[in-house]
Design a protein around this motif. Structure first.
Motif, PDB file in Angstrom:
ATOM      1  N   GLY A 292       7.731   3.340  -6.618  1.00 20.65           N
ATOM      2  CA  GLY A 292       7.229   3.763  -5.311  1.00 20.65           C
ATOM      3  C   GLY A 292       8.333   3.720  -4.278  1.00 20.65           C
ATOM      4  O   GLY A 292       9.294   4.484  -4.343  1.00 20.65           O
ATOM      5  N   LEU A 293       8.215   2.795  -3.318  1.00 25.00           N
ATOM      6  CA  LEU A 293       9.266   2.607  -2.330  1.00 25.00           C
ATOM      7  C   LEU A 293      10.564   2.190  -3.025  1.00 25.00           C
ATOM      8  O   LEU A 293      10.532   1.435  -3.986  1.00 25.00           O
ATOM      9  CB  LEU A 293       8.870   1.506  -1.335  1.00 25.00           C
ATOM     10  CG  LEU A 293       7.758   1.819  -0.327  1.00 25.00           C
ATOM     11  CD1 LEU A 293       7.399   0.541   0.430  1.00 25.00           C
ATOM     12  CD2 LEU A 293       8.186   2.901   0.650  1.00 25.00           C
ATOM     13  N   ASN A 294      11.681   2.711  -2.534  1.00 27.56           N
ATOM     14  CA  ASN A 294      12.940   2.245  -3.113  1.00 27.56           C
ATOM     15  C   ASN A 294      13.190   0.805  -2.675  1.00 27.56           C
ATOM     16  O   ASN A 294      12.520   0.281  -1.791  1.00 27.56           O
ATOM     17  CB  ASN A 294      14.111   3.164  -2.730  1.00 27.56           C
ATOM     18  CG  ASN A 294      14.307   3.264  -1.225  1.00 27.56           C
ATOM     19  OD1 ASN A 294      14.243   2.265  -0.508  1.00 27.56           O
ATOM     20  ND2 ASN A 294      14.551   4.470  -0.739  1.00 27.56           N
TER      21      ASN A 294
ATOM     22  N   LYS B 119      11.532  -1.340   0.602  1.00 25.33           N
ATOM     23  CA  LYS B 119      10.665  -2.503   0.384  1.00 25.33           C
ATOM     24  C   LYS B 119      11.260  -3.759   1.023  1.00 25.33           C
ATOM     25  O   LYS B 119      10.546  -4.543   1.655  1.00 25.33           O
ATOM     26  CB  LYS B 119      10.450  -2.720  -1.115  1.00 25.33           C
ATOM     27  CG  LYS B 119       9.430  -3.809  -1.431  1.00 25.33           C
ATOM     28  CD  LYS B 119       9.217  -3.967  -2.930  1.00 25.33           C
ATOM     29  CE  LYS B 119       8.466  -2.810  -3.518  1.00 25.33           C
ATOM     30  NZ  LYS B 119       8.091  -3.041  -4.938  1.00 25.33           N
ATOM     31  N   LEU B 120      12.568  -3.933   0.876  1.00 23.55           N
ATOM     32  CA  LEU B 120      13.230  -5.090   1.477  1.00 23.55           C
ATOM     33  C   LEU B 120      13.164  -5.045   2.997  1.00 23.55           C
ATOM     34  O   LEU B 120      12.988  -6.080   3.650  1.00 23.55           O
ATOM     35  CB  LEU B 120      14.690  -5.154   1.019  1.00 23.55           C
ATOM     36  CG  LEU B 120      14.928  -5.594  -0.427  1.00 23.55           C
ATOM     37  CD1 LEU B 120      16.400  -5.464  -0.794  1.00 23.55           C
ATOM     38  CD2 LEU B 120      14.459  -7.024  -0.643  1.00 23.55           C
ATOM     39  N   VAL B 121      13.279  -3.843   3.571  1.00 18.49           N
ATOM     40  CA  VAL B 121      13.175  -3.708   5.027  1.00 18.49           C
ATOM     41  C   VAL B 121      11.780  -4.097   5.501  1.00 18.49           C
ATOM     42  O   VAL B 121      11.614  -4.807   6.496  1.00 18.49           O
ATOM     43  CB  VAL B 121      13.513  -2.266   5.470  1.00 18.49           C
ATOM     44  CG1 VAL B 121      13.119  -2.039   6.937  1.00 18.49           C
ATOM     45  CG2 VAL B 121      14.991  -1.982   5.287  1.00 18.49           C
ATOM     46  N   GLY B 122      10.763  -3.655   4.768  1.00 24.57           N
ATOM     47  CA  GLY B 122       9.386  -4.013   5.115  1.00 24.57           C
ATOM     48  C   GLY B 122       9.170  -5.517   5.060  1.00 24.57           C
ATOM     49  O   GLY B 122       8.571  -6.106   5.966  1.00 24.57           O
ATOM     50  N   GLN B 123       9.644  -6.144   3.989  1.00 33.25           N
ATOM     51  CA  GLN B 123       9.522  -7.595   3.861  1.00 33.25           C
ATOM     52  C   GLN B 123      10.321  -8.308   4.948  1.00 33.25           C
ATOM     53  O   GLN B 123       9.870  -9.317   5.497  1.00 33.25           O
ATOM     54  CB  GLN B 123      10.017  -8.038   2.481  1.00 33.25           C
ATOM     55  CG  GLN B 123       9.136  -7.569   1.335  1.00 33.25           C
ATOM     56  CD  GLN B 123       9.762  -7.858  -0.022  1.00 33.25           C
ATOM     57  OE1 GLN B 123      10.974  -7.761  -0.202  1.00 33.25           O
ATOM     58  NE2 GLN B 123       8.935  -8.198  -0.996  1.00 33.25           N
ATOM     59  N   PHE B 124      11.502  -7.761   5.272  1.00 33.46           N
ATOM     60  CA  PHE B 124      12.370  -8.362   6.283  1.00 33.46           C
ATOM     61  C   PHE B 124      11.702  -8.355   7.653  1.00 33.46           C
ATOM     62  O   PHE B 124      11.664  -9.388   8.341  1.00 33.46           O
ATOM     63  CB  PHE B 124      13.694  -7.595   6.332  1.00 33.46           C
ATOM     64  CG  PHE B 124      14.645  -8.087   7.398  1.00 33.46           C
ATOM     65  CD1 PHE B 124      15.444  -9.191   7.167  1.00 33.46           C
ATOM     66  CD2 PHE B 124      14.730  -7.441   8.618  1.00 33.46           C
ATOM     67  CE1 PHE B 124      16.322  -9.648   8.142  1.00 33.46           C
ATOM     68  CE2 PHE B 124      15.604  -7.880   9.602  1.00 33.46           C
ATOM     69  CZ  PHE B 124      16.397  -8.987   9.361  1.00 33.46           C
ATOM     70  N   VAL B 125      11.168  -7.210   8.053  1.00 34.27           N
ATOM     71  CA  VAL B 125      10.532  -7.099   9.374  1.00 34.27           C
ATOM     72  C   VAL B 125       9.340  -8.041   9.479  1.00 34.27           C
ATOM     73  O   VAL B 125       9.173  -8.761  10.475  1.00 34.27           O
ATOM     74  CB  VAL B 125      10.097  -5.642   9.646  1.00 34.27           C
ATOM     75  CG1 VAL B 125       9.267  -5.561  10.924  1.00 34.27           C
ATOM     76  CG2 VAL B 125      11.320  -4.736   9.760  1.00 34.27           C
TER      77      VAL B 125
ATOM     78  N   PHE C 124       0.842  -1.204   0.000  1.00 28.89           N
ATOM     79  CA  PHE C 124       0.000   0.000   0.000  1.00 28.89           C
ATOM     80  C   PHE C 124       0.878   1.255   0.000  1.00 28.89           C
ATOM     81  O   PHE C 124       0.606   2.212  -0.732  1.00 28.89           O
ATOM     82  CB  PHE C 124      -0.921  -0.009   1.221  1.00 28.89           C
ATOM     83  CG  PHE C 124      -1.860   1.163   1.285  1.00 28.89           C
ATOM     84  CD1 PHE C 124      -3.087   1.132   0.637  1.00 28.89           C
ATOM     85  CD2 PHE C 124      -1.513   2.313   1.982  1.00 28.89           C
ATOM     86  CE1 PHE C 124      -3.956   2.211   0.683  1.00 28.89           C
ATOM     87  CE2 PHE C 124      -2.366   3.397   2.045  1.00 28.89           C
ATOM     88  CZ  PHE C 124      -3.604   3.356   1.387  1.00 28.89           C
ATOM     89  N   LEU C 125       1.919   1.258   0.826  1.00 29.56           N
ATOM     90  CA  LEU C 125       2.834   2.399   0.851  1.00 29.56           C
ATOM     91  C   LEU C 125       3.501   2.575  -0.506  1.00 29.56           C
ATOM     92  O   LEU C 125       3.659   3.704  -1.002  1.00 29.56           O
ATOM     93  CB  LEU C 125       3.900   2.198   1.931  1.00 29.56           C
ATOM     94  CG  LEU C 125       3.436   2.333   3.385  1.00 29.56           C
ATOM     95  CD1 LEU C 125       4.588   1.990   4.331  1.00 29.56           C
ATOM     96  CD2 LEU C 125       2.933   3.748   3.666  1.00 29.56           C
ATOM     97  N   ASP C 126       3.898   1.473  -1.121  1.00 26.18           N
ATOM     98  CA  ASP C 126       4.526   1.523  -2.437  1.00 26.18           C
ATOM     99  C   ASP C 126       3.572   2.118  -3.465  1.00 26.18           C
ATOM    100  O   ASP C 126       3.949   3.019  -4.235  1.00 26.18           O
ATOM    101  CB  ASP C 126       4.940   0.105  -2.840  1.00 26.18           C
ATOM    102  CG  ASP C 126       5.823   0.092  -4.072  1.00 26.18           C
ATOM    103  OD1 ASP C 126       6.724   0.944  -4.168  1.00 26.18           O
ATOM    104  OD2 ASP C 126       5.612  -0.767  -4.947  1.00 26.18           O
TER     105      ASP C 126
END
Length: 360
Positions: A114-116, A120-126, A100-102
């Motif tokens: 959108g997100l760099n 995006k990787l940080v979001g997926q990682f968390v 959604f943020l992207d």
């Protein structure tokens, strides 16, 4: 079984009725899709089509899952929400939030990026790490947790133990791989939603079979050590229903796109289901279309960087067939058929393993 049908029906109804509301609202707000300039020229006509339709899919999944449980309170032998179901639903929602943020950044900045990559990787990682840690908690009365530290095909491969730390890292690998694979597949009208319907439909059968022959209720040869399989069947049914309801409006010519909100969420759902059902390797077969789409990008990039030549006219490879002269609807329908065939082969492998375990 009634809860499964309720989940699918409620999710379908919510998704199919909410989507046109979102189409009107997003169109009014100017929440239109930006199209990459290097894509097929025919796609430029899609510029401005409302996006973030994944909101309808996520809402349908939540409504179907919770609604079936609320209605099921008055039924005999009905089960409430489980740790496994809530964990997969939470992972799905978290990845949907990243998407959604992207999507929102793309819309606000009116660009196709959108997100760099780092964000995006940080979001997926968390999301993945939190899921992996929690999947090893919530031990049931039978001693099972939602996740297992063993690598699995149709059931745990006892000789391949990952250990807790490697398991959590493995969760991140799966979440990142599946969410990006579905995201790459979502490049044609209805392609990802239709393919997901087949995959989740297959998993309704798999999880219900695991419930029917669970070691807790039906011990013996061939039984399955999976926690909360019936609740996972309810969640799969809700996901399938939501995808089909959304597909009513997303089929070519699409009135709305699911965006990263939907594709990342659904990819996260596949990763979560593969872990909680002990079918990480089998999911590669059932979701073979998504695997092929992601692989086409990897192959294209690797070959181009090494030889400056292209294997495909364009990657992901559904664009290759468009540029080869196939009509978009032809590509979509044939890829749906491939998704259905992969799901059928996966179910056949699942059942054949059961027969082999039964005979052994």
């Amino acid at each position: 079984m009634i809860q499964i049908l309720l989940a699918a029906g409620i999710a379908l109804a919510v998704s199919i009725m909410l989507t046109p509301i979102l189409i009107k609202a997003f169109s009014k707000q100017g929440f239109g899709q930006e199209i990459r300039t290097e894509g097929p020229a025919s796609h430029q006509a899609k510029r401005g089509t409302p996006t973030m339709g994944g909101v309808a899919i996520l809402t349908g999944i939540w409504a179907g899952y919770l609604g079936s449980h609320l209605i099921g309170l008055g039924m005999d032998n009905a089960e409430g929400p489980s740790a496994s179901g809530l964990l997969v639903l939470g992972l799905t929602t978290a990845l949907g939030g990243v998407g959604f943020l992207d999507d929102f950044i793309k819309i606000r900045k009116q660009r196709n990026l959108g997100l760099n990559k780092t964000a995006k990787l940080v979001g997926q990682f968390v999301a993945a790490i939190a899921f992996g840690i929690l999947a090893l908690q919530f031990r049931g009365d039978d001693g099972l947790t939602p996740g297992s530290v063993h690598l699995s095909y149709v059931r745990d491969i006892a000789t391949v133990s990952l250990g807790s730390v490697v398991f959590i890292a493995f969760c991140y690998l799966l979440v990142s791989a599946w969410s990006n694979a579905v995201n790459l597949t979502d490049g044609l009208d209805g392609l990802a939603a239709g393919a997901m319907s087949f995959v989740l439909g297959a998993y309704v059968i798999i999880t219900f079979w695991q419930f029917r022959y669970s070691c807790e209720t039906n011990p013996g040869k061939g039984c399955y050590d999976v926690r909360d399989p019936l609740d996972l069947a309810v969640l799969c049914a809700a996901g399938a229903g939501a995808c089909i309801g959304f597909l009513w409006w997303n089929a070519a010519p699409a009135k709305i796109f699911m965006g990263d909100t939907g594709s990342l969420a659904l990819g996260g759902m596949l990763a979560g289901l593969s872990i909680t059902t002990s079918t990480e390797l089998l999911m590669v077969v059932i979701g073979a279309l998504f695997v092929a789409e992601a692989a086409s990008v990897v192959i294209q990039v690797a070959v181009f960087r090494s030889s400056r030549r292209r294997v495909f006219r364009m990657a992901p490879f559904h664009h290759h067939f468009e540029l080869a002269g196939w009509a978009e609807t032809t590509v979509i329908i044939r890829f749906w058929l491939l998704a259905a065939i992969a799901s059928a082969i996966g179910l056949a492998l699942f059942y054949s393993e059961y027969l082999a375990a039964l005979g052994g």
